[in-house]
Design a protein around this motif. Structure first.
Motif, PDB file in Angstrom:
ATOM      1  N   SER A 273       0.806  -1.222   0.000  1.00 48.29           N
ATOM      2  CA  SER A 273       0.000   0.000   0.000  1.00 48.29           C
ATOM      3  C   SER A 273       0.838   1.272   0.000  1.00 48.29           C
ATOM      4  CB  SER A 273      -0.932   0.014   1.215  1.00 48.29           C
ATOM      5  OG  SER A 273      -1.606  -1.211   1.309  1.00 48.29           O
ATOM      6  N   ASN A 274       2.149   1.144  -0.249  1.00 47.61           N
ATOM      7  CA  ASN A 274       3.034   2.316  -0.189  1.00 47.61           C
ATOM      8  C   ASN A 274       2.748   3.257  -1.357  1.00 47.61           C
ATOM      9  OD1 ASN A 274       5.197   4.127  -0.312  1.00 47.61           O
ATOM     10  ND2 ASN A 274       6.594   2.652   0.687  1.00 47.61           N
ATOM     11  N   LEU A 275       2.246   4.398  -1.053  1.00 53.20           N
ATOM     12  CA  LEU A 275       1.823   5.346  -2.080  1.00 53.20           C
ATOM     13  C   LEU A 275       2.954   6.240  -2.585  1.00 53.20           C
ATOM     14  CD1 LEU A 275      -1.763   6.377  -0.962  1.00 53.20           C
ATOM     15  CD2 LEU A 275      -1.062   5.768  -3.295  1.00 53.20           C
ATOM     16  N   THR A 276       4.149   6.127  -1.972  1.00 52.35           N
ATOM     17  CA  THR A 276       5.256   6.967  -2.442  1.00 52.35           C
ATOM     18  C   THR A 276       6.338   6.138  -3.126  1.00 52.35           C
ATOM     19  OG1 THR A 276       6.340   6.809  -0.293  1.00 52.35           O
ATOM     20  CG2 THR A 276       4.903   8.720  -0.661  1.00 52.35           C
ATOM     21  N   LEU A 277       6.094   4.827  -3.156  1.00 52.51           N
ATOM     22  CA  LEU A 277       7.094   3.929  -3.744  1.00 52.51           C
ATOM     23  C   LEU A 277       7.460   4.330  -5.181  1.00 52.51           C
ATOM     24  CD1 LEU A 277       8.544   1.402  -2.721  1.00 52.51           C
ATOM     25  CD2 LEU A 277       6.735   0.016  -3.719  1.00 52.51           C
ATOM     26  N   PHE A 278       6.492   4.811  -5.929  1.00 54.00           N
ATOM     27  CA  PHE A 278       6.743   5.136  -7.341  1.00 54.00           C
ATOM     28  C   PHE A 278       7.809   6.221  -7.501  1.00 54.00           C
ATOM     29  CE2 PHE A 278       4.883   9.303  -8.067  1.00 54.00           C
ATOM     30  CZ  PHE A 278       4.036   9.482  -6.963  1.00 54.00           C
ATOM     31  N   LYS A 279       8.096   6.935  -6.396  1.00 54.44           N
ATOM     32  CA  LYS A 279       9.096   8.004  -6.480  1.00 54.44           C
ATOM     33  C   LYS A 279      10.517   7.479  -6.321  1.00 54.44           C
ATOM     34  CE  LYS A 279       6.055  11.556  -4.609  1.00 54.44           C
ATOM     35  NZ  LYS A 279       5.789  12.403  -3.439  1.00 54.44           N
ATOM     36  N   ASP A 280      10.613   6.222  -5.880  1.00 50.33           N
ATOM     37  CA  ASP A 280      11.941   5.674  -5.582  1.00 50.33           C
ATOM     38  C   ASP A 280      12.776   5.548  -6.867  1.00 50.33           C
ATOM     39  OD1 ASP A 280      13.036   2.883  -3.505  1.00 50.33           O
ATOM     40  OD2 ASP A 280      14.165   4.227  -4.827  1.00 50.33           O
ATOM     41  N   PRO A 281      13.855   6.338  -7.014  1.00 48.48           N
ATOM     42  CA  PRO A 281      14.620   6.327  -8.272  1.00 48.48           C
ATOM     43  C   PRO A 281      15.423   5.035  -8.478  1.00 48.48           C
ATOM     44  CG  PRO A 281      15.658   7.784  -6.664  1.00 48.48           C
ATOM     45  CD  PRO A 281      14.414   7.277  -6.016  1.00 48.48           C
TER      46      PRO A 281
END
Ligand SMILES: *[C@@H]1O[C@H](CO)[C@@H](O)[C@H](O)[C@H]1NC(C)=O
Ligand SMILES: *[C@@H]1O[C@H](CO)[C@@H](O)[C@H](O)[C@H]1NC(C)=O
Ligand SMILES: *[C@@H]1O[C@H](CO)[C@@H](O)[C@H](O)[C@H]1NC(C)=O
Ligand SMILES: *[C@@H]1O[C@H](CO)[C@@H](O)[C@H](O)[C@H]1NC(C)=O
Ligand SMILES: *[C@@H]1O[C@H](CO)[C@@H](O)[C@H](O)[C@H]1NC(C)=O
Ligand SMILES: *[C@@H]1O[C@H](CO)[C@@H](O)[C@H](O)[C@H]1NC(C)=O
Ligand SMILES: *[C@@H]1O[C@H](CO)[C@@H](O)[C@H](O)[C@H]1NC(C)=O
Ligand SMILES: *[C@@H]1O[C@H](CO)[C@@H](O)[C@H](O)[C@H]1NC(C)=O
Ligand SMILES: *[C@@H]1O[C@H](CO)[C@@H](O)[C@H](O)[C@H]1NC(C)=O
Length: 614
Positions: A84-92
């Motif tokens: 459910s991690n909503l910021t994972l997509f930011k992980d470069p």
């Protein structure tokens, strides 16, 4: 007016772009802004709707991720910490590893940006409605190994750049699309794509020949080329691959199928292909019944029915000739007859499944200008004997170049008769038989001439029984003896046009009475076409002909000698496509016959008949 409206929009666009670039992984950016819009087509798509930054990355459908360090992102189920991690997509440090959306109702086209997903290993987009072509950029992706674009609406050529992936490619499937043109070849001649297991180009519109390079891909397990427009012969080297599945059905392949463990299902729908199964039924069994008492096998052809295994084994032989690929013996039979035996050099013949169909094909060929194959013997140690009629007369080479007292004069009528017979024999091989065959070794030593100046060709098609290395020795010999067509580099590429070239040289040899040969390394060897060209330029054409020709005719023009010279030069044109066919050669030689045919039938020169043992 327009500018003032657009400016804020443009500004907003740039702002948005800048924001996304700095705040999401590069791959996420590509997926959202390039790939999704391209493959979604016109209609909204429930699966692709999950590719949205308001949805946790783990729940984006059809995608698998990997960290820069190579460890996978675990999104297995709702219990995993990332789910459910909503910021994972930011992980470069996250990269796309696989894109798998089979049967996802995708339409639109394949975006070139797929190549920029530098960790993308698998691309599975089968059973969708993707159209357009395969972008050439795909060949520049740095990790792509596993491609399935089957069952879509893709069209156009497959880009050759795909072979940039050769070394890491494991599987490439484009089954059931509308792809067309030639199947591209790898740029490197010896590419082996040593990880490639699956090659499925079936059910498309591909044309051209069998992609020979596949025979060098030794790791292949499955090859499907079915349902295309491929033509020509299937290379025998295919049997060298250790395939579990092969499908060449519904194409336009011709020739005889190389022996293999695959049944008709793999080859059906090729109207002119003779499968091994066709041949196998009557391989030995219907040829006078088989001698197979542990001594070897004898295959009999028309005119050789009376031969027995014992005859062949007991025959006492004397060596007549040795060539790179075998030795010819003259052998006496117990009943007093004589046969010619050609023992193929050890290892010359490829595997039995390939060999027998070719031998059967050779055994069926019957023509007055071709020396018939009467039987074939394979010994228990694999030794192979081809059994022919023994003709005790001379080779054309001896007649032309080996002076002997009392040798019959080769006037123009006789030379014409010999040339026409050779041309007819070749025309028969090229076009009058069910499965055309290339002679492959046209030269004056392979023409036997009897006392009536009846000429017969031998050695036709034997190159097909040799492993490539041995077959290529024929080319080396043809080169040093001047008969090699300039374009011929590998024996497997010999064809009717290369035969025509060799015939052209042979016809010049007959007309000029000189041995061909370009190297100049041996005395008396000359580049015959060059000699003729020089003579034409110097206006001394009439002086190039053999004296025995000129002596016996009234006019080189009216007796067809000049026409024959032109024909010969046409046959050895450097560009293969402008050479005439053997049928055209026969026609032209028949139209320019010498006028005084009585010279041909002069009784003084027709002493004895031909000795035929069968
Ligand atoms: C992403 O999802 C949100 C919430 O469901 C929706 O409002 C938005 O339009 C979606 N964005 C795109 C680009 O589909
Ligand atoms: C979500 O993922 C980001 C990037 O990997 C990480 O920094 C953050 O700690 C994660 N948040 C939670 C709640 O696990
Ligand atoms: C598939 O796409 C078509 C239009 O391309 C659309 O009409 C149809 O509803 C879609 N089906 C599903 C299951 O999404
Ligand atoms: C390709 O292979 C042949 C023989 O197998 C060899 O002679 C040739 O040098 C090779 N060419 C390249 C470019 O490796
Ligand atoms: C080969 O492909 C054709 C369709 O092109 C199919 O009908 C046939 O069953 C396939 N044969 C095998 C052995 O897979
Ligand atoms: C097969 O070849 C023949 C003659 O070469 C041609 O007329 C025919 O259209 C070809 N068939 C296919 C399916 O390509
Ligand atoms: C063939 O040779 C064997 C042994 O050399 C002999 O026993 C046999 O009689 C011979 N057969 C014929 C037909 O000459
Ligand atoms: C054919 O063979 C016989 C006997 O060996 C020989 O006398 C004759 O000269 C030969 N004919 C030719 C054309 O070489
Ligand atoms: C034809 O050839 C024969 C034999 O070589 C010769 O005797 C005769 O004179 C020739 N006839 C003509 C018209 O040249």
């Amino acid at each position: 007016m327009a500018a003032s409206l657009l400016s804020p929009l443009l500004l907003a666009f740039f702002t948005l772009t800048v924001i996304t670039v700095v705040t999401v992984s590069t791959d996420v950016d590509l997926i959202l802004n390039r790939i999704k819009p391209s493959i979604v087509g016109q209609s909204p798509n429930l699966l692709l709707n999950t590719w949205n930054t308001s949805v946790p990355l783990c729940q984006w459908r059809g995608l698998k991720w990997i960290y820069t360090n190579g460890s996978p992102l675990a999104c297995t189920d709702m219990s995993s910490p990332q789910w459910s991690n909503l910021t994972l997509f930011k992980d470069p440090s996250l990269h796309l590893h696989s894109l798998q959306l089979p049967s996802a109702n995708l339409s639109g086209t394949l975006p070139p940006e797929l190549a920029e997903l530098s960790f993308l290993h698998s691309l599975y987009l089968s059973v969708n409605s993707l159209s357009g072509s395969i972008p050439f950029e795909l060949g520049y992706s740095s990790s792509l190994s596993d491609i399935d674009l089957g069952d879509n609406l893709l069209s156009g050529l497959v880009p050759a750049s795909i072979w940039n992936l050769c070394d890491r490619l494991i599987s490439i499937r484009v089954h059931k699309n509308m792809l067309s043109g030639f199947i591209p070849e790898p740029a490197l001649p010896n590419a082996s794509c040593s990880n490639l297991l699956y090659f499925d180009f079936g059910q498309n519109e591909f044309s051209g020949h069998f992609p020979e390079f596949l025979t060098g891909f030794k790791a292949l397990r499955e090859v499907d080329l079915s349902g295309n427009h491929l033509s020509g012969e299937i290379p025998s080297e295919l049997v060298g691959l250790n395939l579990d599945k092969l499908n060449l059905s519904y194409n336009n392949f011709t020739g005889v199928l190389p022996g293999s463990k695959f049944g008709v299902e793999s080859f059906e729908g090729n109207a002119n292909l003779k499968t091994r199964a066709d041949e196998e039924d009557d391989e030995f069994e219907d040829n006078g019944e088989v001698d197979e008492n542990g001594e070897g096998k004898l295959m009999l052809f028309e005119g050789g029915e009376h031969l027995t295994l014992e005859d062949v084994l007991n025959a006492t032989g004397q060596v007549m000739e040795k060539t790179s690929y075998g030795t010819i013996y003259k052998a006496k039979l117990a009943d007093g007859g004589t046969i010619a035996l050609r023992l193929l050099r050890e290892g010359s013949c490829k595997d039995v499944g390939f060999c027998f169909p070719v031998i059967k094909q050779l055994g069926r060929i019957r023509h007055e200008s071709l020396i018939p194959l009467r039987a074939f013997y394979q010994g228990k140690r694999g030794e192979k004997l081809l059994i022919y009629d023994y003709l005790k007369n001379k080779t054309l080479h001896e007649l032309l170049h080996e002076p002997q007292p009392g040798k019959p004069v080769l006037n123009w009528a006789r030379r014409h008769k010999i040339a026409l017979a050779i041309a007819k024999g070749l025309a028969h091989l090229h076009s009058s038989i069910e499965t055309p065959i290339t002679h492959g070794n046209v030269r004056s030593r392979n023409v036997l001439v009897d006392d009536f100046f009846v000429a017969r060709l031998t050695d036709f098609g034997l190159y097909k029984l040799m492993v490539p290395a041995v077959a290529d020795e024929i080319i080396a010999a043809a080169k040093s003896d001047g008969y090699k067509a300039p374009e011929l580099q590998k024996m497997k590429n010999c064809n009717s046009r290369t035969d025509v070239y060799a015939f052209g040289i042979l016809l010049l040899e007959i007309l000029l009475g000189k041995k061909p040969g370009k190297t100049g390394s041996r005395d008396g060897f000359v580049d015959l076409p060059a000699v003729v060209k020089v003579a034409v330029l110097e206006e001394t054409t009439m002086e190039v002909f053999d004296l025995d020709i000129v002596k016996g005719i009234r006019s080189p023009m009216e007796d067809g000698v000049v026409q024959a010279l032109k024909l010969a030069m046409g046959c050895c044109a450097p560009v293969a496509s402008v050479r005439p066919t053997m049928e055209e050669v026969v026609k032209q030689l028949e139209e320019s016959r010498p006028r005084n045919r009585s010279a041909l039938y002069s009784p003084a020169e027709t002493r004895s008949g031909m000795d035929t043992p069968f």
